[in-house]
Every structure is written in structure tokens, then in C-alpha cells.
Design an enzyme around this catalytic site. Sequence first.
Site: not given
Ligand code: PLP
Length: 412
Positions: A236, A141, A264
Site C-alpha cells: 500500500d 491503515y 492522493k
Molecule cells: N492507505 C494508506 C497507507 C493511507 O495512509 C490512506 C489514507 O491516508 C489510505 C490507504 C486511504 O486513502 P483515502 O483516504 O484516499 O481513502
Amino acid sequence: MTNSERYFEQSKELIPGGVNSPVRAFGSVSATPVFIERGDGAYLFDVDGNQYIDYVGSWGPLILGHNNPQIFEAIVAAAKKGVSFGAATQSELTMARLLTELTGIEMVRMVNSGTEAVMSALRVARGFTQKDKIIKFEGCYHGHSDSMLTKAGSGALTYSNPDSAGVTKAVARDTLVARYNDIQSVVELFAQNQNEIAAIIVEPVAANMGVVLPSLEFLKTLRTLCDENNCLLIFDEVITGFRLGIGGAQAFFGVQADLVTYGKIIGAGMPVGAYGGRRDIMACVSPVGAVYQAGTLSGNPVAMAAGITQLTILREHPEIYTHIETLCTTLADGLRSIIKEYNIEATVANIGSLCCLFLGKERYTKFFKGMLARGIYLAPSQYEALFIGFAHTAEDIEKTITSAKACLEEIK
Ligand code: PLP
């Protein structure tokens, strides 16, 4: 009817599904969401007066727990000076220094969420390489930008719609999907799309389809394939950054990405994201380069104050990582011995302070409800990790293992 049930009924009239992010709806565990009133340390308190040990931690960022006094004071002090200027501030420079020093990236741009960080990094990768296609991995994700909603994990997987409606075919065509830990599937995509692939984006530890550990060989070969094919490697690190250790997954696995996305955790719970990487690549970003990316609230001073405080505490106290990893190992080992004792078909995965008990959807629903009733707040989805933080104690872990034993005994 509980207060949570009453608020949920009312919310459903005004907010799609009653929630502002799908997983919060508790739909996949056939339950009503608990409405939270406040958090303190490792604990959550709901609007009905129940107390829980929290293993969600706002989905990762609260590595120091709820309401850490130093972070709270930093937020208040910053807010007193003004909550937003839309202009350059010294705190952005401090944050950029911290991020570059701690992670080895050379330049960084602040944004407001992990989604935004990924979306921007992909645009930069395309602008830099002058190529269009991106390889992602099934079950990973990367937030909810259009191009990343193909075979996505997390909430999308929980609700069985990893491919979202509303994404155009043209966008979906440029997202190629490979299998995690399967290099051959990546090699095949390169062969089929010669000179078309701008970047590979990967969760260095897949934490949105349960917790799936990468093989080191997999990550290293991705690095090599990117170099051979003139394409960029994007880690990521929204989950792994500053959680697997102060240097994140790059330091943990010894693999350097070209671009890295953070989220976050660098805001300690305030809305924040960032992307950064090699200087020559980041030089593509406007106003220096031709890739446009902007944000009114980016580098927000209150969020910077919170994040700087959290990252500084983490940097100055490496024992925090020792503590949370020890607790996580104790929890994972405890869960392993229970499933062994009861002969339950399940998997426990853990790395750093991330843990996951993978039971399968139906059994997880029962487990989740049993744990909630015993005062343990887990993610309402089988595909999410448990996040251990510095506020958790050995007693919390003990209570969690005892509760898990009682729940698993009922469903064995
Ligand atoms: N990338 C990863 C690996 C994540 O786990 C998440 C959300 O949990 C995101 C991107 C997206 O982040 P956000 O929810 O702050 O948009």
C-alpha cells in the site's frame, strides 16, 4: 468566538462531528478545528486571517505545495474542455504510461481514493488466488473499507476505535492481523491458515501509527513467504508512492510487490487512487476477467491533468527529492537535539520527506496547540506523519525548529 469556532458549531449540527473525515475534528488534541480559507506554497491561511506553515499538505499529496502554478494551469485547461465524460480519454493513457514506467507495475486501473484502490486490489487478489483470507498489520491503515478496519491505524487509532462497528463478523474473520516488523507473527498465521491466505497487505513504511520504518529483512521475508505460500504481496503505497522517491517504496527498498495501491499523491490533491501490478494478475479485472470493479468518475480528466503534471515535474526534477529530504533531515535532527537537550522521552523518526515526533498523546496535545499558536500547522493526531514539500524553505524549517524548542521547553 473566532470564525473557525463559529463555523465548527454550525457544522456540528449538519455533519457528524462537524467534519467529513474524523481526524479533522481535532478531538484528540482537545481543540477546535481551524477552518482553512486558502493555501499558497507551503502556507495555509485560515478564516480568521492566521497564517501557518503547513506540514499536513492535504495528508501527503501536495508534494509541490499548494497552488503550484503548473498544476493549477493544467487543471484549468482540462476543466475548460469538460469536467467529466465517463468515457475513455487520452489522459488516462498518459497516466497509465507514467505509472507503469515509473513504478515497474505492468498494468494499472484508476479509481478515486486510496480506500477504493485497496478494496479493489484485495478483491483482485482473492479472485486471482481463489483464496479468502488477507493478512494485514496492526497499526497499518489502508482506508475505511470493511475488511481493513481491523486494528487500523490513523484516525481509527487516534479515536481508540481501530475496530469499527458495522463490520460483520464474517468479514472480520477473513482479516488476519500480524505485528509489523515481526516475521514470526506472519509465519504463525500461515501455519494456522494453510492454503487460505490470498494476500499480505503492508504499508512499506508504516505512516499511520507514527512513522515506523520497516527492517529490510522484514519486507524481503514477506516477499519470500508470499512466494512460498502462493499468495500475493500488496504494497500500500498511498503514502510512500512518489514520496520516498519517484519509484516509491518498491524502488527504495528493492522489493517488488505483486500488486501496489496508490492514492492522493497521483492526483496532486484531486480525488484519485490507482491499483496495479503484474499483467497476469490485472488480467483478472473486468471487462477482461471475472473480478468486477468500476467507477463513474474513475480516470476523471481534471484529476488526470493534475496528476500527470505533478508526476512529470517529479520525474524531470530529481533535485526535488534531494531538497525535501535535506529539509526533512534538518528538521528531524533539530527535533532530536531538542529532546536530547531537555531530556524528553520521545522518538523522532524520519525517512525521505516523512518525519514524526512521537511524544505520547498528552504531551502531543500540548505540543500541537503550542505549535499552532506559533503558526505551525501539524496533524491533529500523534499518529500521523509530517509531510515536507518542495515549497518549504530552509527558513520555514528553522522557524519550525525554533517554535518546537519553545513548545518543548514548556512541556519538558
Ligand atoms: N492507505 C494508506 C497507507 C493511507 O495512509 C490512506 C489514507 O491516508 C489510505 C490507504 C486511504 O486513502 P483515502 O483516504 O484516499 O481513502
